[in-house]
Each structure stands twice: as structure tokens, then as C-alpha cells.
Write a protein that holds these residues in place. Structure first.
Motif, PDB file in Angstrom:
ATOM      1  N   SER A 227       0.805  -1.232   0.000  1.00 45.42           N
ATOM      2  CA  SER A 227       0.000   0.000   0.000  1.00 45.42           C
ATOM      3  C   SER A 227       0.835   1.279   0.000  1.00 45.42           C
ATOM      4  O   SER A 227       0.287   2.372   0.114  1.00 45.42           O
ATOM      5  N   SER A 259     -11.107  -0.412  -1.336  1.00 47.36           N
ATOM      6  CA  SER A 259     -10.278  -1.515  -1.833  1.00 47.36           C
ATOM      7  C   SER A 259     -10.881  -2.860  -1.459  1.00 47.36           C
ATOM      8  O   SER A 259     -10.950  -3.782  -2.289  1.00 47.36           O
ATOM      9  N   LYS A 265      -9.741  -6.027  -3.251  1.00 50.54           N
ATOM     10  CA  LYS A 265      -8.287  -6.067  -3.097  1.00 50.54           C
ATOM     11  C   LYS A 265      -7.953  -6.182  -1.614  1.00 50.54           C
ATOM     12  O   LYS A 265      -8.660  -5.650  -0.753  1.00 50.54           O
ATOM     13  N   THR A 269      -5.274   0.428  -2.939  1.00 50.21           N
ATOM     14  CA  THR A 269      -4.826   0.745  -4.297  1.00 50.21           C
ATOM     15  C   THR A 269      -4.941   2.252  -4.563  1.00 50.21           C
ATOM     16  O   THR A 269      -5.710   2.955  -3.913  1.00 50.21           O
ATOM     17  N   GLU A 270      -4.177   2.711  -5.535  1.00 50.66           N
ATOM     18  CA  GLU A 270      -4.263   4.121  -5.921  1.00 50.66           C
ATOM     19  C   GLU A 270      -5.615   4.429  -6.564  1.00 50.66           C
ATOM     20  O   GLU A 270      -6.126   5.552  -6.466  1.00 50.66           O
TER      21      GLU A 270
END
Length: 284
Positions: A227, A259, A265, A269-270
């Protein structure tokens, strides 16, 4: 049924091991980048602790989310055996009259009629503290009193600062020093003898370090490992938008939830960071 299946799927992806360190009222063991401010607050309180005499009251000011309240509470937690500290927070639309009544009721377990005059509250306060030593009053978010009832705040502070019994006052606010100076009458400012402690905005590097420190306790091992890019992005975005650690932590928490629940995920995440501001805005 399909929605339920998707929910079950997202529950299998876990980003957080403990979200508690991301809560707004969580006070970390060390408040980063605020050593100077904490040292100054402690210094101004030192005479109060040693001699029961506060030479100057304290005004803690700066932008939102810059560690003001946490720093004051950290100092108080370290000297709580030496003083009798009482905390109250003002809210938008609060008058000085209603603020002080709530302050007395929550700290001293008093029951006061909302239509009583302020002088009745003053009498109740003096009776409540008559046997106490080293009484320290902490008034937080005073910007709401300044904008909503500056005259009432001036009267309250003048009364407290003129009591024969020595009482210390810490004022905390998202404001500029001039805002308070211009709102108070000269006799009140003179009686308060305020010393100021300024909290500047955090920069991107500082915010990144603060978030990593919280991430070490909040994220799973895998999430922590993957991260880093998202955390750096949160820090950069927040620094551009005002430098508030509070908002950075909100973004961090929201991005983690996005996320997990929307992107399935097990790390932040970006892409989730990009979606987080809209999610926060929708919930407000």
C-alpha cells in the motif's frame, strides 16, 4: 442473491487488521512533528504544576487537523496526577451561555436549567471547585464561539481570568491569533495574559510518515507491504488541499474500505484513493 454473493466475496478480502488507529479520537503514543509545540505547552504549564500559579493562559491555534487537541491531551495525560483538568468542546451555533452550562454538567455532574442566568452558572462553578487545587479548564473549538457569540465568550473569559482562585485556561481553535485578539475586549486580553502555541499545516512528507505510523498498526502484513504508493498519494493530495492529518486519515480509511468492498483487493490501491474523496462527500 447476486448482491449477497458479491458481499460474501468482498468479505474474503481484508485490508485492516485493526482500524482503531485510524479513528479521529485515537491518540498515538508519539505525536509526530509536534515536539516543539508539546514542549511549549508543557513549559507554560510547569509553574502551574509546581506552584499552583499559571503566569499566562495558553492559546493553541492553527488550521484544522494539525494535532492541536491531541497534543494538549497528550500533555494532560502525563500530568494528570498534578492537576484537576476539565475539558469541553464548542459546536457550531453554540452560545457561550449554553457551552458553559454543558461544560459544567458534563464535568461536574451538575443539573442546570438552560434559562438560568450566566451568573447562576458562575456560582455553581465556584462551589464545584472550591476545594480543588490546580484547576485547568480546556475549551476546544472556540472558533464556533468566536463566530457565534464573541461577546458571550469575552464575558466568560473575563470572569474566569479574574477569579481570585488561580485557574488555568487553555483555548484551542481553528483560527488565527488575530481572530481572537480582535474579538476580545482589551481588559479580557490583559487579564488572560495569553501565550500562544501555533500548529502549522503538515506537509506531504510529514503526512506520509504519520500515515505509515498508523498503517503499521492498522493494516494486515500484506496490505502494509503493497500500500506504499497509495499512502504516498493520500499524503500528497492532502498536503495540496490543506495539510490536515484528520482528513488524510479519513481518506486512508475510506480508500481501504473501497479496496476491500468495491475492488476486492487486500491492500489499498491508488484507484481506491481516487474514489475515496467522492465516497466521503456522499456520506456527509
Amino acid at each position: 442473491m447476486k448482491g449477497t454473493a458479491n458481499l460474501k466475496g468482498t468479505l474474503q478480502t481484508v485490508v485492516f487488521k485493526d482500524p482503531t488507529p485510524l479513528a479521529q479520537d485515537f491518540i498515538p503514543k508519539r505525536i509526530q512533528f509536534r515536539d516543539k509545540q508539546i514542549e511549549n505547552i508543557s513549559y507554560y504549564l510547569s509553574g502551574f504544576i509546581r506552584y499552583g500559579l499559571l503566569m499566562n493562559n495558553i492559546i493553541v491555534y492553527g488550521h484544522p487537523g494539525t494535532g492541536k487537541t491531541h497534543s494538549v491531551k497528550r500533555v494532560l495525560s502525563e500530568i494528570n496526577q498534578e492537576i484537576n483538568a476539565f475539558y469541553g468542546r464548542a459546536y457550531r451555533g453554540t452560545s457561550a451561555h449554553s457551552f458553559f452550562r454543558s461544560f459544567l454538567e458534563s464535568n461536574f455532574k451538575l443539573s442546570l436549567h438552560p434559562r438560568e442566568s450566566i451568573s447562576v452558572y458562575y456560582s455553581a462553578f465556584e462551589k464545584a471547585i472550591c476545594e480543588m487545587k490546580n484547576v485547568l479548564l480546556v475549551f476546544d473549538d472556540i472558533q464556533y464561539l468566536l463566530t457565534g457569540d464573541a461577546k458571550g465568550l469575552d464575558g466568560l473569559l473575563f470572569y474566569l481570568s479574574r477569579l481570585t482562585k488561580n485557574i488555568g485556561i487553555i483555548l484551542i481553535g481553528n483560527l488565527r491569533m488575530n481572530d481572537l485578539s480582535m474579538a476580545l475586549e482589551p481588559p479580557t486580553t490583559s487579564s488572560l495574559k495569553p501565550r500562544s502555541v501555533y500548529f502549522p499545516k503538515y506537509n506531504a512528507t510529514e503526512l506520509n510518515n504519520i500515515l505509515i505510523d498508523r498503517a503499521n498498526d492498522a493494516l494486515t502484513e500484506k496490505a502494509l507491504k503493497h500500500s506504499g504508493g497509495a499512502i504516498a498519494k493520500i499524503a500528497a493530495l492532502t498536503a495540496q488541499g490543506g495539510g490536515s492529518a484528520r482528513y488524510a486519515l479519513d481518506l486512508f480509511k475510506e480508500a481501504g474500505m473501497v479496496s476491500e468492498a468495491k475492488l476486492a483487493k487486500d491492500y489499498i490501491t491508488e484507484e481506491a484513493v481516487d474514489k475515496a474523496p467522492d465516497m466521503i462527500a456522499e456520506s456527509n
